[in-house]
Design an enzyme around this catalytic site. Structure first.
Site, PDB file in Angstrom:
ATOM      1  CE1 TYR A  19       0.592   6.099 -56.797  1.00 30.76           C
ATOM      2  CE2 TYR A  19       0.843   7.275 -58.871  1.00 30.76           C
ATOM      3  CZ  TYR A  19       0.902   6.098 -58.144  1.00 30.76           C
ATOM      4  OH  TYR A  19       1.274   4.931 -58.759  1.00 30.76           O
ATOM      5  N   GLY A  20       2.468   9.252 -54.060  1.00 29.27           N
ATOM      6  CA  GLY A  20       2.830   8.430 -52.907  1.00 29.27           C
ATOM      7  C   GLY A  20       4.098   8.887 -52.233  1.00 29.27           C
ATOM      8  CB  THR A  21       7.206   7.035 -51.374  1.00 33.37           C
ATOM      9  OG1 THR A  21       7.622   6.589 -52.663  1.00 33.37           O
ATOM     10  CG2 THR A  21       6.425   5.942 -50.646  1.00 33.37           C
ATOM     11  CG  LEU A  22       8.403   9.781 -56.021  1.00 32.67           C
ATOM     12  CD1 LEU A  22       8.039   9.441 -57.459  1.00 32.67           C
ATOM     13  CD2 LEU A  22       9.856  10.197 -55.915  1.00 32.67           C
ATOM     14  CD  GLU A  90       7.406   4.982 -59.008  1.00 38.31           C
ATOM     15  OE1 GLU A  90       7.063   3.912 -58.462  1.00 38.31           O
ATOM     16  OE2 GLU A  90       7.212   6.081 -58.483  1.00 38.31           O
TER      17      GLU A  90
END
Length: 158
Positions: A19-22, A90
């Site tokens: 949901y973010g930088t991936l 993470e």
């Protein structure tokens, strides 16, 4: 839909909800996912909120509409390597470990057609989640890619 951390899921080869930088177009997508995935498709994580962090977001369990992201399925033979890389990124050291920045948990996510699939999701660790709920900055709409960035004109980002 609630967090599902039953022991039988701990070793399961589930897809990942990112949901973010991936997400595609973000810095860690190319570094960690390129060449390691068989499928990436839009998805929604219900009953979660997204909070802004120092350059990356945190997902927190909370009743509500949810978080926008992608469902990522590992390429054949790449699952173990991908799992280790994402756990390291993470800062996940294992179930319930006090040093975890995020906890990896199995949650149901929704595909655009409404079907549900169980996936690994990295949620903010419990202490961090409590702090974020109390004083964090929530990202409206739960979409990291649609967040306001200083100096970015929303019309130019589309």
């Amino acid at each position: 839909m609630t967090s599902d951390v039953r022991p039988q899921h701990r070793g399961a080869q589930l897809p990942f909800f990112v949901y973010g930088t991936l997400r595609p177009g973000e810095v860690n997508h190319g570094l960690f996912l390129r060449g390691r995935t068989a499928c990436e498709e839009p998805a929604l994580l219900p009953d979660a909120a997204l909070y802004d962090g120092p350059g990356y977001p945190y997902a927190v369990h909370r009743p509500g509409p949810g978080i926008v992201g992608e469902l990522v399925t590992a390429a054949p033979g790449a699952y173990g390597e991908l799992l280790v890389a994402l756990d390291r990124l993470e800062e996940y050291e294992g179930p319930g470990r006090p040093g975890n920045l995020y906890d990896r948990t199995a949650r149901e996510v929704l595909r655009p057609d409404g079907s549900r699939v169980l996936a690994w999701v990295y949620l903010a660790s419990p202490l961090l989640a409590r702090e974020l709920r109390g004083s964090g900055t929530e990202i409206p709409g739960g979409d990291w890619l649609a967040r306001d960035l200083p100096g970015r004109d929303r019309d130019e980002s589309a």
